[in-house]
Design an enzyme around this catalytic site. Structure first.
Site, PDB file in Angstrom:
ATOM      1  N   LYS A 195       0.883  -1.159   0.000  1.00 13.88           N
ATOM      2  CA  LYS A 195       0.000   0.000   0.000  1.00 13.88           C
ATOM      3  C   LYS A 195       0.924   1.213   0.000  1.00 13.88           C
ATOM      4  O   LYS A 195       1.586   1.510   0.997  1.00 13.88           O
ATOM      5  CB  LYS A 195      -0.909  -0.019   1.228  1.00 13.88           C
ATOM      6  CG  LYS A 195      -2.075   0.968   1.152  1.00 13.88           C
ATOM      7  CD  LYS A 195      -1.664   2.336   1.621  1.00 13.88           C
ATOM      8  CE  LYS A 195      -2.848   3.304   1.630  1.00 13.88           C
ATOM      9  NZ  LYS A 195      -2.393   4.699   1.924  1.00 13.88           N
ATOM     10  N   GLY A 244       5.226   3.857  10.651  1.00 14.31           N
ATOM     11  CA  GLY A 244       4.421   5.068  10.641  1.00 14.31           C
ATOM     12  C   GLY A 244       4.063   5.508  12.040  1.00 14.31           C
ATOM     13  O   GLY A 244       4.753   5.200  13.014  1.00 14.31           O
ATOM     14  N   SER A 245       2.953   6.224  12.141  1.00 13.93           N
ATOM     15  CA  SER A 245       2.564   6.841  13.401  1.00 13.93           C
ATOM     16  C   SER A 245       1.999   5.825  14.382  1.00 13.93           C
ATOM     17  O   SER A 245       1.507   4.755  13.993  1.00 13.93           O
ATOM     18  CB  SER A 245       1.515   7.924  13.148  1.00 13.93           C
ATOM     19  OG  SER A 245       0.293   7.337  12.726  1.00 13.93           O
ATOM     20  N   GLY A 304      -0.713   3.042  13.258  1.00 14.20           N
ATOM     21  CA  GLY A 304      -0.244   1.677  13.458  1.00 14.20           C
ATOM     22  C   GLY A 304      -1.081   0.916  14.458  1.00 14.20           C
ATOM     23  O   GLY A 304      -1.388  -0.264  14.254  1.00 14.20           O
ATOM     24  N   GLU A 328       6.443  -0.557  13.268  1.00 17.10           N
ATOM     25  CA  GLU A 328       7.482   0.287  13.868  1.00 17.10           C
ATOM     26  C   GLU A 328       6.861   1.663  13.995  1.00 17.10           C
ATOM     27  O   GLU A 328       6.576   2.319  12.996  1.00 17.10           O
ATOM     28  CB  GLU A 328       8.734   0.278  12.978  1.00 17.10           C
ATOM     29  CG  GLU A 328       9.946   0.885  13.647  1.00 17.10           C
ATOM     30  CD  GLU A 328      10.009   2.378  13.397  1.00 17.10           C
ATOM     31  OE1 GLU A 328       9.615   3.128  14.316  1.00 17.10           O
ATOM     32  OE2 GLU A 328      10.419   2.791  12.318  1.00 17.10           O
ATOM     33  N   CYS A 377      12.576   8.163  12.725  1.00 19.65           N
ATOM     34  CA  CYS A 377      12.045   7.479  13.903  1.00 19.65           C
ATOM     35  C   CYS A 377      13.097   7.343  14.993  1.00 19.65           C
ATOM     36  O   CYS A 377      12.758   7.092  16.145  1.00 19.65           O
ATOM     37  CB  CYS A 377      11.486   6.114  13.514  1.00 19.65           C
ATOM     38  SG  CYS A 377      12.567   5.143  12.464  1.00 19.65           S
ATOM     39  N   GLU A 424       5.987  11.161  21.312  1.00 25.88           N
ATOM     40  CA  GLU A 424       6.817  11.637  20.210  1.00 25.88           C
ATOM     41  C   GLU A 424       6.179  12.825  19.501  1.00 25.88           C
ATOM     42  O   GLU A 424       4.975  12.850  19.231  1.00 25.88           O
ATOM     43  CB  GLU A 424       7.033  10.510  19.196  1.00 25.88           C
ATOM     44  CG  GLU A 424       7.888  10.919  17.997  1.00 25.88           C
ATOM     45  CD  GLU A 424       7.940   9.860  16.916  1.00 25.88           C
ATOM     46  OE1 GLU A 424       8.936   9.822  16.185  1.00 25.88           O
ATOM     47  OE2 GLU A 424       6.978   9.081  16.795  1.00 25.88           O
TER      48      GLU A 424
END
Length: 501
Positions: free
Chosen positions: A179, A236-237, A241, A260, A297, A386
């Site tokens: 995707k 991603g976020s 996620g 992750e 990240c 974060e």
């Protein structure tokens, strides 16, 4: 030449919807947006491809990975130009990222030519054993099936269409449906063209790889909930996620979700190091914090340093070093907006003092640095969430007891860093059991940005850094995510996989 279409089982097709890219430079390009029907077709093709692709020899899969790398390199100029326009990343960064991407593909080709990753085991039969004989049992790792991969916003090459998740899954013998990320759909399509060319050149089943593109959450939800998908890779976020992770767990047949999700990557500046070279550490931290507009990240967004003169000097040096960094273009306007909102949230929290503030204009970002006491940090766990961008929080610690209290209270992290000199060794040694519980990678006297792609690398950690602390998304151990052990008991040799004969 961009088509704006999806690659599904060797065909370039359109979906029912449309979306327009929002590049950092130039005009946007119109892309087709996939529906559930395109997802279904891609996944069913991957399932059909599994039977032949998983049966290929390791050498045949290695040649495929190397051919993908060659095809990506052949499109290098187009990838750099398109990626730079879409994301605002400089050409040097994209050229380097392309090298990392092709390097990962070739690393996995080399890795699977050896049989270490198969974890081959054999318990020979003991027919005379009392009171019961032992059967002949052989075990090896086998590919799980079709894998879904989500492209990342901040790495249009190395963590996207042919990035580490795709490379490791293909190396394992799993077909992949990607995707693409809407931040860089043109870059994703060019890479898909390279993979398609490799498939055609080697005569592989076209369902071994598909790319679907689109905006919104429905497309990703349809992909992870498709009953033929057996595992998911995501970078991603935390919010996005976690939503996909929950969907995977709620399926009639739950599947593993390897997400992750980011980290604040705390850096502990221990007393002797702060006294001896605090200014140099601050300068290095500033460079790591603001690298790529802080859109990594592994961005070291949290610093822990003691109260006192040495800590004051570190904060002053950090302010000067970060203030010298100018505005940088962020990947998307949405990321830039979230960054400004995150800075406002941190700045408004109780006890937080602004060391360095800045003005951010639309897609441009300038760095922020905040300072807070250990007491106020411990009282507000949201300060540890974060903020994706060049924002740093410096926590001033009253004493060693508070250092350990803050360390033990940290959520899971991708990395923890120790800035230490020889007199700090005893303190660092006592801190190590805590850091091992908190992070997947521990560094000494370095900075966490820049993740080596190698045999020993771990890029993952306890939740919320990632959803599976036993896995890594970087390095050759990443292949383990797409394999499962199968034991073969008393099977005739003719029925065994070649590696077990």
């Amino acid at each position: 030449m961009l088509t704006g279409k999806h690659l599904i089982a060797g065909d370039w097709v359109s979906g029912p919807g449309r979306f327009k890219s929002s590049p950092a430079a130039g005009e946007g390009f119109e892309f087709s947006s996939a529906s559930v029907a395109e997802v279904d077709r891609a996944v069913k093709a991957a399932e059909e491809a599994y039977w032949s692709y998983s049966a290929l020899t390791r050498e045949e899969r290695a040649v495929f990975l190397e051919r993908i790398a060659d095809e990506i390199e052949a499109r290098g100029a187009d990838l750099t130009a398109t990626g730079s326009a879409e994301t605002g990343l400089p050409t040097a960064r994209l050229d380097g990222e392309r090298g990392r991407t092709t390097g990962q593909l070739r690393l996995f080709a080399s890795h699977i030519r050896k049989d270490d990753f198969l974890d081959l085991r054999h318990d020979a039969a003991l027919p005379d054993r009392k009171p019961l004989p032992r059967p002949d049992i052989r075990m090896m790792q086998r590919p799980v099936g079709p894998v879904a991969v989500f492209g990342a916003s901040n790495f249009p090459l190395a963590f996207s269409t042919a990035g580490g998740d795709t490379a490791s899954a293909l190396a394992a013998g799993c077909p992949v449906v990607v995707k693409g990320h809407p931040a860089h759909p043109g870059t994703g399509e060019i890479v898909a063209q390279a993979i398609d060319a490799a498939i055609r050149a080697l005569g592989l089943h076209p369902g071994v790889f598909s790319l679907v593109q689109g905006v919104g959450n429905d497309l990703g939800a349809a992909l992870v909930q498709h009953p033929l998908i057996t595992a998911v890779g995501f970078t991603g976020s935390l919010g996005g996620g976690r939503a996909l992770f929950d969907l995977c767990a709620q399926r009639a047949v739950p599947i593993p979700f390897y997400g992750e999700l980011g980290s604040v990557n705390p850096m502990f500046v221990l007393p002797a190091a702060a006294a001896a070279r605090g200014a140099a550490i601050a300068a290095g931290w500033a460079g790591s914090l603001t690298m790529g507009a802080g859109q990594f990240c592994t961005n070291p967004g949290l610093v822990l340093v003691m109260e006192g003169a040495e800590g004051d000097a570190f904060v002053a040096a950090a302010k000067d070093a970060v203030a010298a960094i100018g505005p940088q273009v962020m990947l998307t306007e949405g990321i830039a907006t979230a960054y400004r909102q995150g800075a406002e949230r941190i700045g408004a929290a109780k006890g937080v003092r602004a060391v360095l503030t800045s003005m951010c204009d639309r897609r441009n970002a300038s760095p922020y640095v905040f300072e807070v006491s250990g007491d106020d940090w411990l009282a507000d766990h949201t300060l540890g969430h974060e903020v994706f961008g060049p924002l740093g929080v410096i926590v001033r610690l009253r004493d060693e007891a508070q250092l350990f209290a803050v360390a033990r209270g940290l959520e899971g992290q991708l990395t923890c860093t120790l800035q230490m000199d020889e007199p700090d060794t005893g303190l660092a040694r006592r801190l190590m059991p805590v850091l091992e519980r908190k992070a997947g990678r521990i560094l000494a006297n370095g900075f966490p940005t820049g993740v080596e792609v190698s045999e020993a690398m771990v890029h993952g950690g306890p939740y919320p850094a990632s959803t599976n602390f036993g896995a890594t998304s970087v390095g050759t151990m990443a292949i383990r995510r797409w394999l499962r052990p199968v034991a073969f008991q008393n099977l005739p040799e003719a029925l065994l996989p070649d590696a077990l004969r």
